[in-house]
Write an enzyme that holds these catalytic residues in place. Structure first.
Site: not given
Ligand code: ADP
Ligand code: MG
Length: 186
Positions: A14, A86
């Site tokens: 997460s 997953s």
């Molecule tokens: N390289 C990157 N790729 C994706 N998200 C990133 C990256 N670097 C920093 N982040 C930040 O990390 C967080 C990821 O959140 P999210 O996409 O909701 O995660 P998940 O869906 O895996 O729980 C966001 O705030 C995003 O801006």
């Protein structure tokens, strides 16, 4: 060229960046005018899996449902994005077998960094003991051993990670961005 269906399966902790990254890739696939569908954990749990919780058994059922839907979409030529924690390797392997044209993307990020980001405030709650079965804290995450693409979101920015995924899709013959350039220049 007729579109070949495939499933891009994003797995990771997460806050690792699954939703952010899959949204970025989705945008590019739409720009290439592919038929795209995106199944994201939060949305699927709100509709298709409203009845399920987070025990191993329920997580398994959730992934089985998503695998079934993704296999149909893939069969009918859709570029399907699946973004779910997953956490269980066995379930991801079942998805790979059932879906066929399957690209596993490990959205890698150290737990400490995910916890620091705490996008939804869930880690704080989990640490306080307010959430049962929280992946990485009180529930396991089994890292992929043979992911097709690994992107480290602590090392690379969003655009670089999205490019790595798109590069792989191109090398695997699922998309053709060169063709897109040609059309643009006509
Ligand atoms: N390289 C990157 N790729 C994706 N998200 C990133 C990256 N670097 C920093 N982040 C930040 O990390 C967080 C990821 O959140 P999210 O996409 O909701 O995660 P998940 O869906 O895996 O729980 C966001 O705030 C995003 O801006
Ligand atoms: Mg997400």
């Amino acid at each position: 060229m007729k579109q070949k269906g495939f499933t891009l399966w994003f797995t990771g902790l997460s806050g690792a960046g699954k939703t952010t990254l899959s949204n970025a890739v989705e945008k590019e696939l739409r720009r290439l005018e592919l038929n795209v569908e995106h199944l994201d954990g939060d949305i699927v749990r709100k509709y298709l899996s409203r009845d399920l919780g987070f025990t191993k058994e329920d997580r398994g059922k959730n992934i089985e449902r998503v695998t079934f839907v993704a296999s149909l979409l893939t069969k009918y030529g859709v570029a399907t994005l699946v973004s779910f924690i997953s956490p269980y390797r066995e379930k991801r392997e079942e998805a790979r077998e059932m879906i066929g044209n399957f690209v596993e993307v490990y959205v890698k990020c150290p737990l400490e960094v995910c916890e620091e980001r705490d996008v939804k405030g869930l880690y704080e709650k989990a640490r306080k003991g307010e959430i049962d079965y929280f992946t990485g804290i009180t529930d396991p995450y089994e890292e992929p051993e043979n992911a097709d693409v690994v992107v480290d979101t602590n090392e690379l920015n969003e655009t670089q990670c999205a490019e790595a995924v798109l590069d792989h899709l191109e090398k695997a013959g699922y998309i053709d961005r060169a063709l897109d350039w040609k059309t643009l220049m006509e």
